[in-house]
Write a protein that holds these residues in place. Structure first.
Motif, PDB file in Angstrom:
ATOM      1  N   HIS A  59      -7.396   4.374  -7.017  1.00 47.35           N
ATOM      2  CA  HIS A  59      -6.111   3.816  -7.433  1.00 47.35           C
ATOM      3  C   HIS A  59      -5.782   2.555  -6.640  1.00 47.35           C
ATOM      4  O   HIS A  59      -5.268   1.571  -7.206  1.00 47.35           O
ATOM      5  CB  HIS A  59      -5.021   4.873  -7.234  1.00 47.35           C
ATOM      6  CG  HIS A  59      -3.660   4.424  -7.664  1.00 47.35           C
ATOM      7  ND1 HIS A  59      -3.350   4.126  -8.974  1.00 47.35           N
ATOM      8  CD2 HIS A  59      -2.516   4.212  -6.947  1.00 47.35           C
ATOM      9  CE1 HIS A  59      -2.078   3.757  -9.054  1.00 47.35           C
ATOM     10  NE2 HIS A  59      -1.547   3.804  -7.835  1.00 47.35           N
ATOM     11  N   VAL A  60      -6.079   2.557  -5.358  1.00 49.74           N
ATOM     12  CA  VAL A  60      -5.788   1.383  -4.519  1.00 49.74           C
ATOM     13  C   VAL A  60      -6.740   0.239  -4.848  1.00 49.74           C
ATOM     14  O   VAL A  60      -6.339  -0.938  -4.899  1.00 49.74           O
ATOM     15  CB  VAL A  60      -5.878   1.754  -3.024  1.00 49.74           C
ATOM     16  CG1 VAL A  60      -5.781   0.506  -2.145  1.00 49.74           C
ATOM     17  CG2 VAL A  60      -4.776   2.746  -2.655  1.00 49.74           C
ATOM     18  N   HIS A 111     -10.099  10.967  -3.305  1.00 46.29           N
ATOM     19  CA  HIS A 111     -10.978  10.116  -4.114  1.00 46.29           C
ATOM     20  C   HIS A 111     -10.169   9.333  -5.149  1.00 46.29           C
ATOM     21  O   HIS A 111     -10.391   8.122  -5.345  1.00 46.29           O
ATOM     22  CB  HIS A 111     -12.035  10.967  -4.828  1.00 46.29           C
ATOM     23  CG  HIS A 111     -13.136  11.441  -3.939  1.00 46.29           C
ATOM     24  ND1 HIS A 111     -13.907  10.575  -3.181  1.00 46.29           N
ATOM     25  CD2 HIS A 111     -13.616  12.697  -3.691  1.00 46.29           C
ATOM     26  CE1 HIS A 111     -14.815  11.265  -2.499  1.00 46.29           C
ATOM     27  NE2 HIS A 111     -14.661  12.556  -2.790  1.00 46.29           N
ATOM     28  N   ALA A 112      -9.221  10.010  -5.790  1.00 43.75           N
ATOM     29  CA  ALA A 112      -8.384   9.334  -6.784  1.00 43.75           C
ATOM     30  C   ALA A 112      -7.527   8.252  -6.135  1.00 43.75           C
ATOM     31  O   ALA A 112      -7.299   7.187  -6.726  1.00 43.75           O
ATOM     32  CB  ALA A 112      -7.501  10.356  -7.503  1.00 43.75           C
ATOM     33  N   LEU A 113      -7.074   8.510  -4.930  1.00 35.84           N
ATOM     34  CA  LEU A 113      -6.249   7.531  -4.224  1.00 35.84           C
ATOM     35  C   LEU A 113      -7.066   6.289  -3.880  1.00 35.84           C
ATOM     36  O   LEU A 113      -6.590   5.152  -4.015  1.00 35.84           O
ATOM     37  CB  LEU A 113      -5.668   8.168  -2.961  1.00 35.84           C
ATOM     38  CG  LEU A 113      -4.655   7.342  -2.181  1.00 35.84           C
ATOM     39  CD1 LEU A 113      -3.446   6.999  -3.038  1.00 35.84           C
ATOM     40  CD2 LEU A 113      -4.205   8.113  -0.933  1.00 35.84           C
ATOM     41  N   LEU A 134       0.826  -1.199   0.000  1.00 35.79           N
ATOM     42  CA  LEU A 134       0.000   0.000   0.000  1.00 35.79           C
ATOM     43  C   LEU A 134       0.868   1.260   0.000  1.00 35.79           C
ATOM     44  O   LEU A 134       0.551   2.240  -0.683  1.00 35.79           O
ATOM     45  CB  LEU A 134      -0.924   0.001   1.207  1.00 35.79           C
ATOM     46  CG  LEU A 134      -1.776   1.265   1.385  1.00 35.79           C
ATOM     47  CD1 LEU A 134      -2.704   1.458   0.190  1.00 35.79           C
ATOM     48  CD2 LEU A 134      -2.579   1.219   2.686  1.00 35.79           C
ATOM     49  N   ALA A 135       1.946   1.219   0.765  1.00 33.57           N
ATOM     50  CA  ALA A 135       2.854   2.373   0.795  1.00 33.57           C
ATOM     51  C   ALA A 135       3.393   2.670  -0.599  1.00 33.57           C
ATOM     52  O   ALA A 135       3.444   3.832  -1.035  1.00 33.57           O
ATOM     53  CB  ALA A 135       3.991   2.109   1.778  1.00 33.57           C
ATOM     54  N   LEU A 136       3.787   1.644  -1.340  1.00 34.50           N
ATOM     55  CA  LEU A 136       4.303   1.831  -2.690  1.00 34.50           C
ATOM     56  C   LEU A 136       3.227   2.356  -3.636  1.00 34.50           C
ATOM     57  O   LEU A 136       3.466   3.269  -4.427  1.00 34.50           O
ATOM     58  CB  LEU A 136       4.879   0.513  -3.219  1.00 34.50           C
ATOM     59  CG  LEU A 136       6.153   0.009  -2.550  1.00 34.50           C
ATOM     60  CD1 LEU A 136       6.521  -1.369  -3.084  1.00 34.50           C
ATOM     61  CD2 LEU A 136       7.303   0.984  -2.783  1.00 34.50           C
ATOM     62  N   ARG A 137       2.033   1.771  -3.558  1.00 34.54           N
ATOM     63  CA  ARG A 137       0.979   2.184  -4.477  1.00 34.54           C
ATOM     64  C   ARG A 137       0.504   3.595  -4.185  1.00 34.54           C
ATOM     65  O   ARG A 137       0.243   4.382  -5.104  1.00 34.54           O
ATOM     66  CB  ARG A 137      -0.194   1.202  -4.421  1.00 34.54           C
ATOM     67  CG  ARG A 137      -1.262   1.515  -5.453  1.00 34.54           C
ATOM     68  CD  ARG A 137      -2.302   0.431  -5.559  1.00 34.54           C
ATOM     69  NE  ARG A 137      -1.747  -0.832  -6.062  1.00 34.54           N
ATOM     70  CZ  ARG A 137      -2.487  -1.908  -6.320  1.00 34.54           C
ATOM     71  NH1 ARG A 137      -3.803  -1.870  -6.124  1.00 34.54           N
ATOM     72  NH2 ARG A 137      -1.922  -3.012  -6.772  1.00 34.54           N
ATOM     73  N   ALA A 138       0.374   3.945  -2.923  1.00 32.19           N
ATOM     74  CA  ALA A 138      -0.059   5.300  -2.575  1.00 32.19           C
ATOM     75  C   ALA A 138       0.971   6.336  -3.021  1.00 32.19           C
ATOM     76  O   ALA A 138       0.624   7.418  -3.483  1.00 32.19           O
ATOM     77  CB  ALA A 138      -0.297   5.407  -1.074  1.00 32.19           C
TER      78      ALA A 138
END
Length: 370
Positions: A315-316, A310-312, A271-275
């Motif tokens: 994206h996740v 919202h985009a985050l 999650l840290a990488l994707r965020a």
């Protein structure tokens, strides 16, 4: 939990550190200036000696070698034709070679080197050792200096054995004694500098560890608090607004219970990488604790931060996080107001996060003004 706010501490992405590139450019400019000054000085010295009639074919060869070498090195540095270590080593070898050749000619071939004055030459030789310790590493500089000292010793030893009472014998012996003391002193100071740098590195590592989350390698709660304190100071002084996003993994307890804590840890790191992929370079993402993360958005208003949240979320949720495991997140957004403190700003973001959870999760909600 009381917050540790360091208002004067700049954020990780905003710190002003000297960059290696700037240091290399300063060294390059200094080298270019040295080559120009050396060329001018050599040319003037040669012209002066010629006007006084004290030159010789050997001295002319020495001056000519310098006049050719300096522009050549200038071109190599200016157009970056050679790496810096090669340029440094070339200068060191050139200086050593010129001094060694002059020493040989003066001691053993007086018909060619009779006009070479050994006293000024012997004053230049210690400079070579200093230069060796500047351009090379701690142990490498010692080896280079000892090799150069051995070269001069080998050159002068036959002369000292054959003519122990000659006019240059005592001065040559003093040269070797001074060289030995100088190399030992330079090695001592180089060793001290190396230990000092190692201690500084250890302190920097400890400082990094104290501000870094061990699992995700993101800024930890302490560092995030400092970043928010810094942004509050900028807001109070210059009116530069900012916003917070507090996010939380939905049903993270179920992930740990079903798959185990190792999978949960992998999910946190993923999650840290994707965020991070969805944020700007100037934004700061940190782990607040457990499955909660905080994002500091400098120069962002509430609407911008809400759109980002919202985009985050989308994206996740778009693809599985690890293997076949898909997760969603909920976000609470708060934008700074004149009435805010760090505590109130975090409290409002947390309240907005709670509202997002209550309204179905996998969504973002904004906080009411302070």
């Amino acid at each position: 939990m009381p917050l540790n706010i360091g208002a004067a501490t700049p954020p990780p992405n905003g710190e002003h550190r000297p960059e290696p590139y700037a240091g290399r450019e300063r060294k390059r400019a200094a080298l270019l200036a040295i080559f120009v000054l050396s060329w001018v000085g050599t040319t003037l010295a040669w012209a002066l000696m010629e006007s006084r009639g004290v030159s010789s074919p050997t001295l002319r060869a020495v001056f000519a070698a310098n006049i050719v070498f300096h522009p050549l090195m200038f071109a190599m540095v200016y157009w970056r034709l050679l790496p810096e270590p090669v340029v440094d080593l070339s200068c060191l070898l050139f200086a050593t070679g010129v001094c060694a050749a002059c020493m040989v000619l003066r001691l053993y071939f007086p018909s060619y080197g009779g006009r070479i004055d050994l006293e000024p030459l012997y004053l230049w030789i210690p400079v070579i050792y200093v230069f060796a310790f500047i351009v090379a590493g701690h142990k490498s500089s010692l080896r280079i200096s000892l090799g150069i000292m051995a070269l001069f010793l080998v050159i002068s030893l036959p002369y000292l054995l054959q003519s122990p009472s000659s006019r240059f014998a005592n001065f040559t012996v003093q040269l070797h004694m001074v060289s030995a003391v100088l190399v030992a002193a330079l090695y001592f100071f180089s060793s001290y500098q190396q230990r000092l740098q190692a201690a500084q590195l250890t302190m920097d590592e400890l400082a990094t560890l104290s501000h870094t989350d061990e699992l995700t390698r993101l800024p930890n709660r302490r560092r995030i608090s400092q970043v928010v304190g810094y942004e509050l100071t900028r807001f109070e002084r210059y009116g530069r607004g900012f916003a917070l996003i507090m996010l939380d993994i939905d049903h993270f307890k179920d992930v740990n219970d079903r798959f185990g804590h190792p999978v949960g840890d992998r999910a946190l790191k993923a999650l840290a990488l994707r965020a991070r992929q969805a944020l700007r370079d100037g934004d700061t993402l940190g782990r607040w604790g457990g499955e909660e993360f905080v994002i500091v958005l400098p120069e962002a208003g509430l609407d911008d931060a809400l759109r980002k949240a919202h985009a985050l979320c989308a994206h996740v949720a778009r693809a599985p996080l690890i293997d076949d495991l898909s997760i969603t997140i909920s976000c609470g957004v708060a934008s700074v107001t004149p009435a805010d403190t760090a505590e109130s700003l975090f409290h409002r973001a947390d309240a907005a996060l709670y509202a997002a959870k209550q309204q179905g999760r996998n969504r973002a909600e904004s906080a009411a003004p302070a």
